[in-house]
Design a protein around this motif. Structure first.
Motif, PDB file in Angstrom:
ATOM      1  N   ALA A 216       0.830  -1.210   0.000  1.00 22.05           N
ATOM      2  CA  ALA A 216       0.000   0.000   0.000  1.00 22.05           C
ATOM      3  C   ALA A 216       0.856   1.247   0.000  1.00 22.05           C
ATOM      4  CB  ALA A 216      -0.932   0.010   1.202  1.00 22.05           C
ATOM      5  N   LEU A 217       0.474   2.186  -0.850  1.00 25.77           N
ATOM      6  CA  LEU A 217       1.036   3.537  -0.852  1.00 25.77           C
ATOM      7  C   LEU A 217      -0.102   4.475  -0.446  1.00 25.77           C
ATOM      8  CD1 LEU A 217       3.191   3.769  -4.124  1.00 25.77           C
ATOM      9  CD2 LEU A 217       4.011   3.757  -1.777  1.00 25.77           C
ATOM     10  N   LEU A 218       0.003   5.034   0.743  1.00 24.64           N
ATOM     11  CA  LEU A 218      -1.035   5.914   1.265  1.00 24.64           C
ATOM     12  C   LEU A 218      -0.479   7.321   1.459  1.00 24.64           C
ATOM     13  CD1 LEU A 218      -2.378   3.538   4.084  1.00 24.64           C
ATOM     14  CD2 LEU A 218      -3.136   3.661   1.699  1.00 24.64           C
ATOM     15  N   TYR A 219      -1.377   8.276   1.618  1.00 24.64           N
ATOM     16  CA  TYR A 219      -0.924   9.593   2.057  1.00 24.64           C
ATOM     17  C   TYR A 219      -1.733  10.001   3.283  1.00 24.64           C
ATOM     18  CZ  TYR A 219      -4.989  12.155   0.115  1.00 24.64           C
ATOM     19  OH  TYR A 219      -6.250  12.647  -0.149  1.00 24.64           O
ATOM     20  N   ALA A 220      -1.109  10.768   4.155  1.00 21.10           N
ATOM     21  CA  ALA A 220      -1.794  11.262   5.350  1.00 21.10           C
ATOM     22  C   ALA A 220      -2.852  12.265   4.924  1.00 21.10           C
ATOM     23  CB  ALA A 220      -0.789  11.898   6.301  1.00 21.10           C
ATOM     24  N   ALA A 221      -4.087  12.003   5.289  1.00 16.72           N
ATOM     25  CA  ALA A 221      -5.208  12.844   4.876  1.00 16.72           C
ATOM     26  C   ALA A 221      -5.727  13.643   6.066  1.00 16.72           C
ATOM     27  CB  ALA A 221      -6.288  11.973   4.243  1.00 16.72           C
ATOM     28  N   ASP A 222      -6.894  13.278   6.587  1.00 20.32           N
ATOM     29  CA  ASP A 222      -7.421  13.981   7.748  1.00 20.32           C
ATOM     30  C   ASP A 222      -6.582  13.656   8.986  1.00 20.32           C
ATOM     31  OD1 ASP A 222      -8.418  11.367   7.334  1.00 20.32           O
ATOM     32  OD2 ASP A 222     -10.026  11.682   8.758  1.00 20.32           O
ATOM     33  N   ASP A 223      -6.784  14.430  10.042  1.00 22.98           N
ATOM     34  CA  ASP A 223      -5.936  14.319  11.235  1.00 22.98           C
ATOM     35  C   ASP A 223      -6.777  13.947  12.452  1.00 22.98           C
ATOM     36  OD1 ASP A 223      -3.930  14.484  13.092  1.00 22.98           O
ATOM     37  OD2 ASP A 223      -3.798  16.674  13.063  1.00 22.98           O
ATOM     38  N   LEU A 224      -6.444  12.804  13.064  1.00 21.81           N
ATOM     39  CA  LEU A 224      -7.124  12.352  14.271  1.00 21.81           C
ATOM     40  C   LEU A 224      -6.183  12.338  15.473  1.00 21.81           C
ATOM     41  CD1 LEU A 224      -8.264  10.457  11.687  1.00 21.81           C
ATOM     42  CD2 LEU A 224      -9.796   9.695  13.482  1.00 21.81           C
ATOM     43  N   SER A 225      -5.052  13.013  15.359  1.00 26.81           N
ATOM     44  CA  SER A 225      -4.040  12.936  16.406  1.00 26.81           C
ATOM     45  C   SER A 225      -4.287  13.911  17.556  1.00 26.81           C
ATOM     46  CB  SER A 225      -2.652  13.214  15.817  1.00 26.81           C
ATOM     47  OG  SER A 225      -2.546  14.564  15.368  1.00 26.81           O
ATOM     48  N   GLY A 226      -5.157  14.899  17.352  1.00 28.15           N
ATOM     49  CA  GLY A 226      -5.406  15.907  18.370  1.00 28.15           C
ATOM     50  C   GLY A 226      -6.699  15.678  19.122  1.00 28.15           C
ATOM     51  N   PRO A 227      -7.112  16.635  19.913  1.00 30.52           N
ATOM     52  CA  PRO A 227      -8.331  16.493  20.709  1.00 30.52           C
ATOM     53  C   PRO A 227      -9.602  16.515  19.870  1.00 30.52           C
ATOM     54  CG  PRO A 227      -7.397  18.686  20.982  1.00 30.52           C
ATOM     55  CD  PRO A 227      -6.373  17.884  20.226  1.00 30.52           C
ATOM     56  N   ALA A 228      -9.528  17.071  18.652  1.00 34.43           N
ATOM     57  CA  ALA A 228     -10.691  17.124  17.757  1.00 34.43           C
ATOM     58  C   ALA A 228     -10.273  16.718  16.355  1.00 34.43           C
ATOM     59  CB  ALA A 228     -11.291  18.532  17.743  1.00 34.43           C
ATOM     60  N   TRP A 229     -11.203  16.152  15.609  1.00 31.65           N
ATOM     61  CA  TRP A 229     -10.922  15.746  14.240  1.00 31.65           C
ATOM     62  C   TRP A 229     -10.723  16.957  13.347  1.00 31.65           C
ATOM     63  CZ3 TRP A 229     -14.734  15.723   9.956  1.00 31.65           C
ATOM     64  CH2 TRP A 229     -14.225  15.142   8.780  1.00 31.65           C
ATOM     65  N   ASP A 230      -9.728  16.877  12.456  1.00 33.55           N
ATOM     66  CA  ASP A 230      -9.463  17.942  11.491  1.00 33.55           C
ATOM     67  C   ASP A 230      -9.495  17.316  10.102  1.00 33.55           C
ATOM     68  OD1 ASP A 230      -8.635  20.036   9.949  1.00 33.55           O
ATOM     69  OD2 ASP A 230      -6.747  20.388  11.014  1.00 33.55           O
ATOM     70  N   SER A 231     -10.497  17.664   9.301  1.00 30.10           N
ATOM     71  CA  SER A 231     -10.628  17.066   7.966  1.00 30.10           C
ATOM     72  C   SER A 231      -9.493  17.502   7.040  1.00 30.10           C
ATOM     73  CB  SER A 231     -11.965  17.437   7.338  1.00 30.10           C
ATOM     74  OG  SER A 231     -11.966  18.790   6.916  1.00 30.10           O
ATOM     75  N   ARG A 232      -8.953  18.692   7.278  1.00 26.68           N
ATOM     76  CA  ARG A 232      -7.847  19.264   6.485  1.00 26.68           C
ATOM     77  C   ARG A 232      -8.189  19.329   4.990  1.00 26.68           C
ATOM     78  NH1 ARG A 232      -2.230  16.922   9.156  1.00 26.68           N
ATOM     79  NH2 ARG A 232      -2.780  15.006   8.070  1.00 26.68           N
ATOM     80  N   ASN A 233      -9.494  19.252   4.673  1.00 26.30           N
ATOM     81  CA  ASN A 233      -9.902  19.292   3.263  1.00 26.30           C
ATOM     82  C   ASN A 233      -9.094  18.285   2.462  1.00 26.30           C
ATOM     83  OD1 ASN A 233     -11.535  20.241   1.221  1.00 26.30           O
ATOM     84  ND2 ASN A 233     -10.279  22.020   0.756  1.00 26.30           N
ATOM     85  N   TRP A 234      -9.041  17.061   2.976  1.00 30.05           N
ATOM     86  CA  TRP A 234      -8.058  16.063   2.551  1.00 30.05           C
ATOM     87  C   TRP A 234      -8.183  15.619   1.102  1.00 30.05           C
ATOM     88  CZ3 TRP A 234      -9.941  11.288   1.069  1.00 30.05           C
ATOM     89  CH2 TRP A 234     -11.246  10.970   1.464  1.00 30.05           C
ATOM     90  N   THR A 235      -9.367  15.750   0.503  1.00 31.13           N
ATOM     91  CA  THR A 235      -9.506  15.287  -0.880  1.00 31.13           C
ATOM     92  C   THR A 235      -8.823  16.201  -1.883  1.00 31.13           C
ATOM     93  OG1 THR A 235     -11.635  16.413  -1.113  1.00 31.13           O
ATOM     94  CG2 THR A 235     -11.676  14.109  -0.371  1.00 31.13           C
ATOM     95  N   THR A 236      -8.345  17.350  -1.435  1.00 28.72           N
ATOM     96  CA  THR A 236      -7.687  18.298  -2.348  1.00 28.72           C
ATOM     97  C   THR A 236      -6.170  18.150  -2.349  1.00 28.72           C
ATOM     98  OG1 THR A 236      -7.507  20.014  -0.629  1.00 28.72           O
ATOM     99  CG2 THR A 236      -9.534  19.961  -1.934  1.00 28.72           C
ATOM    100  N   ALA A 237      -5.631  17.165  -1.657  1.00 27.08           N
ATOM    101  CA  ALA A 237      -4.173  17.025  -1.535  1.00 27.08           C
ATOM    102  C   ALA A 237      -3.511  16.857  -2.900  1.00 27.08           C
ATOM    103  CB  ALA A 237      -3.828  15.839  -0.643  1.00 27.08           C
TER     104      ALA A 237
END
Length: 258
Positions: A216-237
């Motif tokens: 698998a070749l993946l890329y880091a998309a949304d962020d679940l590492s903090g206290p709240a989820w951050d979508s980071r607009n991940w589909t635009t990477a």
């Protein structure tokens, strides 16, 4: 760590009541395959004449188009979207393996579980925690299904040649993205998981069961590492186009199982 055995969940008999069949293509099925989760990148390949539509899956399974791409070395590579979630993805993989696919690369995104994993950073899983149901029908119950070391080395080596930084580590494969609680994220992170997604463990188990090799070749998309989820607009990477190109090439770096 071994999990309690459940005879109802895994039967090693390869002779099942229903045998997977490959969709008919306008050309022979290649042994190289990319499972790509980027619809827009598959469409872009076709629009610029780099991919040709050779067939489709059934409408009941989403009707996804099966495209053929000629890799830089001249070999054809099948590319299609395998559907979201382990059952759908494995169904599509099974049918492609029935056609002869043996060298497979999953190209997709995953949620970051560790701080500092910026959006678009490449991730090469070394194994997947089995928090889904499909893999248990393809492999005895264990906590993790590993990626073949040679496959990991091939993918990491390709990224190094292209000066693409990457992170390696476990991925957490779950059926329930809306049940990724803080406690669950913390426990998986402590276990060594760097990302979370919905298909890798099942695809690894199914590929191994059928004698194929998968990475698998993946890329880091949304962020679940903090206290709240951050979508980071991940589909635009921006990483999506480059990752598909790398995945197509990477299929040629994987050697089929003996």
């Amino acid at each position: 760590m071994d999990l309690p055995a459940d005879p109802l969940r895994f039967d090693p008999d390869a002779d099942a009541l229903i045998t997977p069949s490959a969709p008919e293509l306008t050309e022979p099925w290649p042994d190289r395959l990319v499972l790509c989760y980027f619809h827009e990148q598959i469409a872009a390949l076709r629009e610029r004449g780099a991919a040709r539509l050779a067939g489709r899956f059934t409408a009941e399974m989403g009707g996804h188009g099966i495209h053929l791409v000629d890799a830089a070395d001249g070999d054809p590579v099948a590319v299609f979207h395998p559907g979201v979630g382990a059952p759908a993805a494995v169904h599509h993989l099974e049918r492609a393996m029935a056609g002869g696919a043996r060298r497979v690369v999953l190209c997709g995104s995953a949620g970051a579980l560790v701080p500092g994993l910026v959006m678009g950073h490449a991730v090469v899983p070394t194994g997947a925690v089995r928090d889904e149901g499909t893999s248990f029908h393809y492999a005895p119950p264990t906590e993790v299904v590993d990626v073949d070391r040679a496959v990991v080395d091939a993918l990491v080596g390709l990224l190094a040649e292209r000066d693409v930084p990457c992170v390696t580590g476990l991925t957490w494969t779950t059926d329930a993205p809306f049940r990724e609680t803080r406690a669950a994220v913390g426990a998986r992170r402590d276990q060594g998981c760097v990302v979370v997604e919905m298909e890798v463990a099942a695809l690894l188990a199914a590929a191994r069961f059928r004698g194929a090799r998968l990475g698998a070749l993946l890329y880091a998309a949304d962020d679940l590492s903090g206290p709240a989820w951050d979508s980071r607009n991940w589909t635009t990477a921006d990483a999506r186009a480059d990752l598909l190109t790398l995945a197509i090439e990477a299929t040629g770096r994987i050697h089929a199982s003996e």
